[in-house]
Design a protein around this motif. Sequence first.
Motif, short mmCIF file in Angstrom:
data_model
loop_
_atom_site.label_atom_id
_atom_site.label_comp_id
_atom_site.label_asym_id
_atom_site.label_seq_id
_atom_site.Cartn_x
_atom_site.Cartn_y
_atom_site.Cartn_z
N VAL A 1 0.83 -1.21 0.00
CA VAL A 1 0.00 0.00 0.00
C VAL A 1 0.87 1.26 0.00
O VAL A 1 0.62 2.20 -0.76
CB VAL A 1 -0.95 -0.01 1.23
CG1 VAL A 1 -1.57 1.36 1.44
CG2 VAL A 1 -2.04 -1.06 1.04
N ILE A 2 1.89 1.28 0.85
CA ILE A 2 2.77 2.45 0.91
C ILE A 2 3.56 2.60 -0.39
O ILE A 2 3.68 3.71 -0.93
CB ILE A 2 3.73 2.35 2.11
CG1 ILE A 2 2.95 2.33 3.42
CG2 ILE A 2 4.72 3.51 2.11
CD1 ILE A 2 3.81 2.05 4.65
N ALA A 3 4.07 1.48 -0.91
CA ALA A 3 4.82 1.54 -2.16
C ALA A 3 3.97 2.08 -3.30
O ALA A 3 4.41 2.92 -4.10
CB ALA A 3 5.36 0.15 -2.52
N VAL B 1 5.01 3.45 -7.00
CA VAL B 1 5.70 2.23 -7.46
C VAL B 1 4.68 1.25 -8.02
O VAL B 1 3.62 1.02 -7.42
CB VAL B 1 6.47 1.57 -6.30
CG1 VAL B 1 7.16 0.29 -6.78
CG2 VAL B 1 7.49 2.53 -5.70
N ASN B 2 5.00 0.65 -9.16
CA ASN B 2 4.18 -0.40 -9.75
C ASN B 2 4.53 -1.70 -9.03
O ASN B 2 5.50 -2.37 -9.37
CB ASN B 2 4.45 -0.51 -11.24
CG ASN B 2 3.66 -1.63 -11.90
OD1 ASN B 2 2.79 -2.24 -11.29
ND2 ASN B 2 3.96 -1.90 -13.16
N VAL B 3 3.75 -2.04 -8.01
CA VAL B 3 4.12 -3.14 -7.11
C VAL B 3 3.15 -4.30 -7.22
O VAL B 3 1.94 -4.11 -7.36
CB VAL B 3 4.19 -2.61 -5.65
CG1 VAL B 3 2.85 -2.03 -5.20
CG2 VAL B 3 4.66 -3.69 -4.69
N GLY B 4 3.69 -5.51 -7.16
CA GLY B 4 2.88 -6.73 -7.13
C GLY B 4 2.97 -7.35 -5.75
O GLY B 4 4.08 -7.57 -5.24
N VAL B 5 1.83 -7.62 -5.13
CA VAL B 5 1.79 -8.13 -3.75
C VAL B 5 1.10 -9.49 -3.74
O VAL B 5 0.00 -9.64 -4.29
CB VAL B 5 1.03 -7.15 -2.83
CG1 VAL B 5 0.97 -7.70 -1.42
CG2 VAL B 5 1.69 -5.78 -2.84
N GLN C 1 2.47 -12.32 -14.42
CA GLN C 1 1.72 -12.00 -15.65
C GLN C 1 1.75 -10.51 -15.95
O GLN C 1 1.51 -10.09 -17.08
CB GLN C 1 0.27 -12.47 -15.51
CG GLN C 1 0.12 -13.98 -15.39
CD GLN C 1 -1.32 -14.40 -15.15
OE1 GLN C 1 -2.25 -13.59 -15.24
NE2 GLN C 1 -1.52 -15.67 -14.83
N ASN C 2 2.04 -9.71 -14.91
CA ASN C 2 2.13 -8.25 -15.09
C ASN C 2 3.58 -7.82 -14.88
O ASN C 2 4.31 -8.41 -14.08
CB ASN C 2 1.22 -7.53 -14.09
CG ASN C 2 -0.23 -7.91 -14.29
OD1 ASN C 2 -0.79 -7.72 -15.36
ND2 ASN C 2 -0.84 -8.47 -13.25
N ASP C 3 3.97 -6.78 -15.58
CA ASP C 3 5.35 -6.33 -15.51
C ASP C 3 5.53 -5.35 -14.36
O ASP C 3 5.59 -4.13 -14.55
CB ASP C 3 5.75 -5.67 -16.85
CG ASP C 3 7.23 -5.37 -16.91
OD1 ASP C 3 7.99 -6.01 -16.16
OD2 ASP C 3 7.63 -4.49 -17.69
#
Length: 446
Positions: free
Chosen positions: A134-136, A141-145, A158-160
């Motif tokens: 959430v903070i990123a 930031v394009n972040v994957g969690v 699947q996502n960059d």
Amino acid sequence: MTEANKADPWRNISNVVVVGLGITGLSVVNFLSSRSNELDIKVIDTRAEPPGREQLSSSVELYSGGWNLDWLLNADLIVLSPGIALATPEIQQALKNGCKVIGDIELFAWHVDKPVIAITGSNGKSTVTDLTGVIAKACGVNVGVGGNIGVPALDLLQNDHDLYVLELSSFQLETTSSLHTAASAFLNLSEDHMDRYDSMEDYRQAKLRIFDNANCCVVNTCDAATYPSKELGLELVEFGLHSSAQYGVVVDQDKEYLAVNGVPLVSIEELSLVGRHNVANALVCLALLEQVGVDYRQGFDALKSYNGLTHRCQVVADKKGIKWINDSKATNVASTAAALAGLNCKGTLYLLVGGEGKGADFSELGEHLSAINVKLCCFGKDGNQFLPLHSSAELFDTIGDVIEALTPSLRRNDMVMLSPACASFDQFKNFMARGEAFTELAQRYA
């Protein structure tokens, strides 16, 4: 890992057996299928009706209701779901036969090419993982969690994304050996999963694997068990609920603040999260994000407004001065103890505990219960094990029975909290289903 190195694990692999279906197993099958048409992929699940079978491609053969040893012994690679122990006799036979056995996180490690943050611990790892993301995101930031929370790690690929934040369980870490992380955190250690590990030290060693190949190790100054061996010479960053920790708590003009290197940053009273354990969780997020170069100051508004995960100290009803709290994710003693430490209840706390105890010792909760005005409501398979902990303890069959019985006694300033200290599998599919059942009852009876 370089692209050349990433190709190495696939040499001479054509027959892959995925053991365990469900969400993780499906993500593995889908990932492998999209990667290559040349792989022969089979699935084994010992359950007669494994979840996810209706979503499995007809081109993937499924063996359910037991083990297919012939498949295992002829596999080049076995991808094991976290719920199945490496010590399982059939898996041990495959290992002795020379087969490589990994988990979905190791598969993720073979293919990820962006920075990874990894988080483990007996308690709080889901909150830290989610809040870090959430903070990123608030910082642009394009972040994957994902990982052990929410989206399976392989689906994230699947996502960059530019950054990956993963919650990792001890089970996942058992089958992971080449995950390189920009920063890894070991939050705490308390008794859990003693039905799977021979000792606490075995459990701890599984957790410590998160520091293998980590550029930076985030450890808890209040829990020595989170520290790797000094002989390894790893770079450590410390967090703790005191002023001497690099990421700690300081007092300035009678107010407590989250602080980095003694510099106050965010007033603790501004946080929406409740409890000292969540103060520590917030500090870990700042520590992890700094290690990957994220200017977390841009995300302070998101940090202040964050009110936690569903099923984790979540207020699901607040009517007539009575709060109903869903803490179904408290599946062990330490998690329930942490929730109790963070509460401010002016009336009576009706605490719902019980379920599948996983061989845990619940006696530690007695001390916490003696310090508060509580009515202990025990339910489920191991509910009777809580009865000696408090004079008010009463045994029920189900959560529904508890709610029906206690509702007429509720008064303003009382609190009803489901914080079971147990797994849910005796009566529910998972802790989410348990939490949803409690939420529905709370909203109906409130």
